[in-house]
Design an enzyme around this catalytic site. Structure first.
Site, PDB file in Angstrom:
ATOM      1  N   HIS A  17       4.107  -0.714   3.523  1.00  0.00           N
ATOM      2  CA  HIS A  17       3.977  -1.997   2.810  1.00  0.00           C
ATOM      3  C   HIS A  17       5.333  -2.713   2.793  1.00  0.00           C
ATOM      4  O   HIS A  17       5.420  -3.909   3.067  1.00  0.00           O
ATOM      5  CB  HIS A  17       3.592  -1.782   1.337  1.00  0.00           C
ATOM      6  CG  HIS A  17       2.186  -1.333   1.088  1.00  0.00           C
ATOM      7  ND1 HIS A  17       1.891  -0.281   0.251  1.00  0.00           N
ATOM      8  CD2 HIS A  17       0.991  -1.800   1.527  1.00  0.00           C
ATOM      9  CE1 HIS A  17       0.584  -0.134   0.186  1.00  0.00           C
ATOM     10  NE2 HIS A  17       0.008  -1.023   0.963  1.00  0.00           N
ATOM     11  N   LYS A  41     -12.445  -0.695  -8.879  1.00  0.00           N
ATOM     12  CA  LYS A  41     -11.586   0.274  -8.219  1.00  0.00           C
ATOM     13  C   LYS A  41     -10.701   0.973  -9.249  1.00  0.00           C
ATOM     14  O   LYS A  41      -9.944   0.316  -9.967  1.00  0.00           O
ATOM     15  CB  LYS A  41     -10.712  -0.464  -7.196  1.00  0.00           C
ATOM     16  CG  LYS A  41     -10.228   0.406  -6.053  1.00  0.00           C
ATOM     17  CD  LYS A  41      -9.720  -0.508  -4.934  1.00  0.00           C
ATOM     18  CE  LYS A  41      -8.958   0.251  -3.876  1.00  0.00           C
ATOM     19  NZ  LYS A  41      -8.495  -0.643  -2.800  1.00  0.00           N
ATOM     20  N   ARG A  90      -2.563  -1.116  11.006  1.00  0.00           N
ATOM     21  CA  ARG A  90      -1.959   0.116  11.543  1.00  0.00           C
ATOM     22  C   ARG A  90      -2.663   0.501  12.844  1.00  0.00           C
ATOM     23  O   ARG A  90      -2.148   0.329  13.912  1.00  0.00           O
ATOM     24  CB  ARG A  90      -2.072   1.254  10.508  1.00  0.00           C
ATOM     25  CG  ARG A  90      -1.141   1.071   9.319  1.00  0.00           C
ATOM     26  CD  ARG A  90      -1.547   1.915   8.155  1.00  0.00           C
ATOM     27  NE  ARG A  90      -2.891   1.561   7.706  1.00  0.00           N
ATOM     28  CZ  ARG A  90      -3.444   1.966   6.589  1.00  0.00           C
ATOM     29  NH1 ARG A  90      -2.798   2.775   5.796  1.00  0.00           N
ATOM     30  NH2 ARG A  90      -4.661   1.589   6.240  1.00  0.00           N
ATOM     31  N   SER A 128      -1.429   4.479   1.136  1.00  0.00           N
ATOM     32  CA  SER A 128      -1.282   4.830  -0.286  1.00  0.00           C
ATOM     33  C   SER A 128      -2.132   6.059  -0.594  1.00  0.00           C
ATOM     34  O   SER A 128      -1.732   6.916  -1.384  1.00  0.00           O
ATOM     35  CB  SER A 128      -1.728   3.668  -1.173  1.00  0.00           C
ATOM     36  OG  SER A 128      -0.879   2.569  -0.991  1.00  0.00           O
TER      37      SER A 128
END
Ligand code: PNS
Length: 163
Positions: A17, A41, A90, A128
């Site tokens: 990040h 979430k 990614r 994460s």
């Protein structure tokens, strides 16, 4: 004044990040790191904790602001007069989710563009979720998160897991 937004959960912020944010900030006048408050979430770190980590990492960078928002990202972008949302990619596996989100956001507000930055190869395997998995198993997170917050993250995570 060109304003970009980097929306995300940052649970916690990773080295990947930080790389994307720093690179994106070179292409705008102001970059807002925006933590989306998603009631569906459940995050490991609280909003306050996630903001504190980000503040420590980007402390002193005058172009970067850190805020939280609820509701739609495009609506938040409109209020902030931001012209683009920045997301990192990614692997190919990120593409499907990101493409769908970019198209939904375009439908919600065609004036807000989504810009993608390719993750640097050295960070392309970091997420994460992986950091949280390492923390749960007491594995070494060196390199996965910015060094200035590594010990804070470990200490806080141990405290949470003791509860
Ligand atoms: O980095 P993340 O955790 O994948 O970030 C997700 C985030 C916060 C960018 C996403 O959940 C989001 O944009 N939430 C706000 C609601 C919204 O605008 N959704 C997209 C169109 S339905």
């Amino acid at each position: 004044m060109k304003i970009y937004i980097c929306p995300g959960s940052y649970d916690p912020v990773t080295s990947g990040h930080a790389d994307i944010i720093t690179r994106a900030a070179d292409h705008c006048d102001k970059l807002i790191i925006a933590l989306g408050e998603n009631s569906l979430k459940n995050t490991f770190f609280t909003l306050k904790e996630r903001i504190a980590f980000l503040k420590k990492v980007f402390n002193g960078n005058e172009k970067i602001e850190i805020e939280s928002y609820s509701g739609l990202t495009t609506e938040y972008a409109r209020i902030k007069k931001a012209t683009a949302l920045v997301r990192g990619l990614r692997a190919v596996s990120d593409f499907e989710y990101e493409y769908q989100m970019a198209m939904l956001n375009r439908k919600l507000n065609p004036d807000v563009e989504t810009l993608f930055f390719m993750a640097s190869p050295e960070y392309s395997y970091i997420s994460s979720g992986a950091v949280r998995e390492f923390l749960r198993n007491d594995a070494d997170i060196t390199g996965l998160v910015p060094e200035c917050i590594r010990e804070d993250i470990i200490a806080l995570s141990r405290k949470k897991m003791m509860k």
